[in-house]
Write an enzyme that holds these catalytic residues in place. Structure first.
Site, short mmCIF file in Angstrom:
data_model
loop_
_atom_site.label_atom_id
_atom_site.label_comp_id
_atom_site.label_asym_id
_atom_site.label_seq_id
_atom_site.Cartn_x
_atom_site.Cartn_y
_atom_site.Cartn_z
N ASP A 25 0.86 -1.17 0.00
CA ASP A 25 0.00 0.00 0.00
C ASP A 25 0.91 1.24 0.00
O ASP A 25 2.14 1.14 0.13
CB ASP A 25 -0.95 -0.05 1.21
CG ASP A 25 -2.20 0.78 0.98
OD1 ASP A 25 -3.22 0.52 1.63
OD2 ASP A 25 -2.15 1.70 0.12
C1 GLC Z 1 -4.39 4.23 -0.27
C2 GLC Z 1 -5.27 3.09 0.18
C3 GLC Z 1 -5.37 1.99 -0.84
C4 GLC Z 1 -5.24 2.56 -2.23
C5 GLC Z 1 -3.84 3.08 -2.38
C6 GLC Z 1 -3.61 3.73 -3.76
O1 GLC Z 1 -3.68 4.73 0.81
O2 GLC Z 1 -4.99 2.48 1.43
O3 GLC Z 1 -6.63 1.34 -0.61
O4 GLC Z 1 -5.49 1.56 -3.20
O5 GLC Z 1 -3.51 4.02 -1.36
O6 GLC Z 1 -4.40 4.87 -3.88
#
Ligand code: GLC
Length: 715
Positions: free
Chosen positions: A257
Site C-alpha cells: 500500500d
Molecule cells: C491508499 C489506500 C489503498 C489505495 C492506495 C492507492 O492509501 O490504502 O486502498 O489503493 O492508497 O491509492
C-alpha cells in the site's frame, strides 16, 4: 529463452528496482506525499509503474516515454482506484453489498473496467475485501460488510468482473484484492491502528475473502498498512509467503500500500529504509508503492547481504510476467485506443441506476408512507443532501467529476413533473450554522409530505475517516427534530433518506420518522434511484450487509458471534447484558423492508442426514400477502449446536431471492454441500464432526424471524 528471462538478464540494478517501483502522478491524492515529475525516471528505467494517472492521452504520453525512450522499452503498468466506477459511479461497495447479488456485483465491475481501460488503465486497486464490524472505522464503506461469506462471494464476483475475459483483453483490468488482511479489526475503529485478533478469527473471517479472490484468479494482492498481532502485514512473511504463496499457491503480484514499506520504520521493526526494504522483499512484496524504499533501500540491503539479487529477480519476474499477461509488451497502447460510444455510456448509466435502486434499504415504512401517494402535490425536500451531486459519489470516487451525478432534487423533479417540490438545505452537513432552519421549516407548512435528506459527507467515511460519534454531523439533528415537531402538529408524513458510509446510530430518528431509507452513497444515478423507490416505480429490495447498532457502546456488534455461557435472560441478573441498553441491534444484518408482505412456510430438507460429499437441498415456500409486487431476499444460516469448539450462533451459508406479485407464491431453493459444514477444529484445521446442525432460513439475522429445521451430519 523467454522475453522475461532475456530482459532480466539484460537489466541493470536501477532498471530492476524501477520495475519494483510504483510512483503516483498528481491527478489524485491518495496518500501523504506526491512525487515530483517522473519523466526522467521513466526514461532512465528508474520507474516502471505508475498510479493516479488519468486520461487516455496522459497515459499514452507516459507509456510512450517508457516504450520509446527507455533503454529496454519495458511498458509501464498503470493502476488506479477504480473501486465502484471510474467516471460513472455505482453505489459505494457497502451499498452494493446490500443487493446480495453476485451477478450485479460482477456487472458493475465489468462496466467499471471497460470505462477505466478506455482511459488507458490496466490495473485497479480493488476489490477491497476487509470484513468490518466496527462502524467507527471509515473504510467499511469500501467493503463487503460484516460477513465473510458475503465478502467471499463479492471477492469472486469483483475479480471476475474486473478481469473479464482475460487480462490480455483491452477492456480488462488486473484486479488487486486488498487490504490483506484483517484491516477491519483496527483497535477502537481508528484507521491505521494496530490489529489484535485471534488466530481463529483470522482464519474463519478475515482470510476467507482473500482465498476466494485467489481462487478467482486475482492478479495481485495488496497488504494492509496495519500490523496483525504485532507483525506489520507489509512484512508478514508467514501470511504473505507461507499462507498466500505457499498454502494457496498464489503466484501473482504483491503490491504494497501507499508508502507502507517506509512505514515499517514507524512500526518499529526496521531501523532504516534498507531494513524496511529487505523485510518487505523477503516477505514477498514485489512492488513498492510510493515509499521509494526499494530504489533507495535495496542497493544498501544488497551490500549488507540482507537481500540477494535472486530475491530481487524473483519479484522483477512477477512484475514482467503480469505486464506480459496484460498484453503490454504486444501492444502497450491497447488500452485507451478506442473511445467508448455514447450508447455504451448510456447503457452504463442504466446499469448504475438499476444497481443504485436495488442498493437502497428501507428501514421503516409506517402507515405505508411510501410509495408516495399520487395525491401528493406539494413536497418539501429539506436537508443538506437534497441537491448535492458531489456527495452522491461517496468514497473513492475515482475519476468522476463532482458534477453530473443525479441529485435527489433532480430525480424527484424528473419523476414528479406535476408536483411542486420546494427545496431548502436548512443546515449544512457539518458545522454549527442554523441560519437556514426557519426558512426550511416554512416550506413544511403547506406540504403534503416532507422528505429529509440527511447524513454524512462523502469524505466522512473511507480512508483516514474514523468517527467516534456515529450520529448525524453538524446541526442536522436540530433540523430533523424541528421538522418532526412541525410535521406532527400538521400530521404531515416525514420520509428520511440517510446517506452514509456506515450504519448511523440514530434510534431517535427512526422512532420519529414515518419512513427511513438507507441510501449509503448511490453514485451517479442517485436521484433517479431514490425517485424510483419513493414513487413506487421500483420497490425497495436492499438488505443491510452490516448490523445497525442501537448504541455505540454495543460495538463491535455482528450476528456471527459465538454464544455466551450466560446468554441474556431477563429473569436472571447474572447474564450477558448491558444495564442501560438492550443487546439487540437497531436493525439486524440482512434487514430491509419491501413494498410486499412476505410469509414463509414449509421449510423442508431433501434429507434427514448427510455425509461428507452429499448435498442438502433446502426449500421454503414464500407468499406475498402485500398489495404490491416485491422482491424478497432470504438467507440460509446454520448453527452447529454441539461441536469440539464453540460455534457462532448463526453462520451465513447462502442467500436467495424471489419476486412475487400480490398474492403470488413460490419456493426458494438453496443447495448446501456437507463440506460447507466443516469448520476449524481445536488445531485450526478443517474438521467434519457428526451431529445435529440447525438449518435456519429467513429474511434477516434475527432468530425470531427464522424458520428452523435440523439435519444430522453422519460420518
Ligand atoms: C491508499 C489506500 C489503498 C489505495 C492506495 C492507492 O492509501 O490504502 O486502498 O489503493 O492508497 O491509492
Amino acid at each position: 529463452m523467454s522475453l522475461v528471462d532475456s530482459l532480466i538478464e539484460r537489466m541493470s540494478l536501477t532498471e530492476k528496482l524501477g520495475q519494483l517501483t510504483m510512483t503516483a502522478c498528481g491527478q489524485a491524492v491518495t496518500g501523504p506525499t506526491i512525487a515530483g515529475d517522473s519523466t526522467e525516471a521513466i526514461k532512465s528505467g528508474a520507474i516502471g509503474n505508475l498510479l493516479n494517472l488519468v486520461g487516455a492521452a496522459n497515459v499514452h504520453d507516459m507509456q510512450r516515454l517508457a516504450v520509446d525512450e527507455s533503454r529496454l522499452g519495458i511498458p509501464l503498468l498503470i493502476g488506479y482506484d477504480v473501486i465502484h466506477g471510474h467516471r460513472t459511479l455505482f453505489p459505494i461497495p457497502l451499498g452494493e453489498a446490500s443487493l446480495f447479488d453476485p451477478e450485479a456485483w460482477a456487472s458493475s465491475a465489468r462496466e467499471s473496467a471497460k470505462e477505466a481501460a478506455a482511459d488507458g488503465l490496466a490495473m485497479t486497486f480493488a476489490p477491497m475485501l476487509d470484513v468490518a464490524r466496527d462502524p467507527r472505522w471509515g473504510r467499511g464503506a469500501e467493503g463487503p460488510g460484516e460477513d465473510p461469506f458475503v465478502a467471499a462471494c463479492m471477492a469472486e464476483a469483483k475479480v471476475r468482473g474486473f478481469q473479464g475475459g482475460g487480462l490480455t483483453h483491452a477492456d480488462c483490468l488486473a484486479s488487486v484484492a486488498k487490504h490483506f488482511c484483517a484491516y477491519g479489526g483496527v483497535t477502537a475503529g481508528r484507521d491505521y491502528a494496530p490489529v489484535d485478533i485471534s488466530e481463529r478469527t483470522l482464519h474463519e473471517v478475515h482470510l476467507l475473502p482473500f482465498a476466494a479472490a485467489v481462487a478467482a484468479g486475482a492478479a495481485a494482492i495488496m497488504p494492509a498498512f496495519t500490523d496483525l498481532n504485532g507483525v506489520p502485514m507489509t512484512a508478514n512473511k508467514v501470511l504473505l509467503r507461507d499462507w498466500l504463496r505457499g498454502r494457496l499457491g498464489f503466484d501473482g503480484l504483491i503490491i504494497s500500500d501507499y508508502n507502507a514499506i517506509a512505514e515499517l520504520i514507524r512500526h518499529g521493526i526496521a531501523a532504516d529504509l534498507a531494513d524496511a526494504a529487505a523485510l518487505a522483499l523477503k516477505a514477498g512484496v514485489d512492488i513498492d508503492m510510493m515509499a521509494d524504499a526499494y530504489r533507495r533501500g535495496l542497493p544498501l540491503a544488497l551490500k549488507r547481504g540482507t537481500v540477494s539479487m535472486a530475491e530481487i529477480d524473483e519479484s522483477v519476474r512477477r512484475v514482467l510476467i503480469l505486464k506480459e499477461r496484460l498484453g503490454l509488451f504486444d501492444d502497450p497502447y491497447r488500452r485507451g485506443k478506442v473511445r467508448e460510444s455514447a450508447a455504451a455510456l448510456e447503457k452504463r448509466r442504466g446499469l448504475a441506476r438499476h444497481i443504485a435502486t436495488r442498493s437502497i434499504v428501507m428501514l421503516k415504512n409506517d402507515g405505508d408512507a411510501l410509495p408516495l401517494r399520487r395525491s401528493v402535490r406539494r413536497l418539501a425536500l429539506l436537508g443538506p443532501l437534497t441537491d448535492a451531486s458531489a456527495e452522491m459519489r461517496g468514497v473513492w470516487w475515482g475519476a468522476a467529476a463532482p458534477e453530473g451525478h443525479v441529485t435527489v432534487l433532480q430525480g424527484l423533479r424528473t419523476a414528479l413533473p406535476e408536483s411542486q417540490i420546494l427545496q431548502a438545505d436548512g443546515v449544512a452537513i457539518d458545522g454549527a450554522d442554523t441560519g437556514g432552519l426557519s426558512a426550511a421549516l416554512r416550506l413544511c407548512e403547506s406540504a403534503d409530505a416532507i422528505i429529509l435528506c440527511l447524513g454524512e459527507a462523502a469524505v466522512m467515511s473511507g480512508e483516514a475517516a474514523s468517527r467516534a460519534h456515529l450520529g448525524l454531523p453538524g446541526m442536522q439533528r436540530q433540523l430533523a427534530e424541528a421538522v418532526f415537531e412541525q410535521a406532527q402538529r400538521a400530521s404531515i408524513p416525514v420520509i428520511v433518506i440517510l446517506f452514509s458510509g456506515r450504519p448511523l446510530i440514530v434510534p431517535w430518528l427512526v422512532e420519529k420518522a414515518n419512513a427511513v431509507l438507507a441510501a449509503w452513497f448511490p453514485g451517479s444515478e442517485a436521484g433517479h434511484a431514490l425517485a424510483d423507490v419513493i414513487t413506487g416505480r421500483q420497490g425497495p429490495s436492499g438488505r443491510t450487509p452490516v448490523t445497525w447498532p442501537r448504541a455505540l457502546g454495543q460495538v463491535p456488534i455482528f450476528f456471527g458471534e459465538r454464544p455466551s455461557g450466560r446468554p441474556f435472560d431477563s429473569h436472571d441478573r447474572f447474564t450477558s447484558k448491558y444495564l442501560d441498553v438492550a443487546n439487540e441491534p437497531l436493525f439486524p444484518f440482512g434487514f430491509g423492508l419491501t413494498y410486499g408482505r412476505f410469509e414463509l412456510s414449509n421449510l423442508r430438507l431433501s434429507r434427514a442426514a448427510i455425509a461428507l460429499g452429499d448435498v442438502l437441498t433446502v426449500q421454503v415456500d414464500v407468499i406475498n400477502r402485500g398489495a404490491r409486487e416485491a422482491q424478497e431476499t432470504l438467507f440460509l444460516f446454520t448453527h452447529d449446536k454441539i461441536a469440539s469448539v464453540s460455534r457462532p450462533k448463526l453462520e451465513l451459508k447462502g442467500f436467495g431471492k424471489i419476486e412475487l406479485r400480490p398474492g403470488g407464491s413460490g419456493t426458494v431453493t438453496f443447495s448446501l454441500g456437507a463440506a460447507e459444514l466443516r469448520f476449524l477444529g481445536m488445531a485450526l484445521e478443517p474438521v467434519f464432526e457428526p451431529g445435529e446442525i440447525e438449518i435456519l432460513v429467513g429474511p434477516c439475522a434475527d432468530r425470531t424471524q427464522l424458520q428452523v429445521a435440523s439435519v444430522q451430519l453422519v460420518a
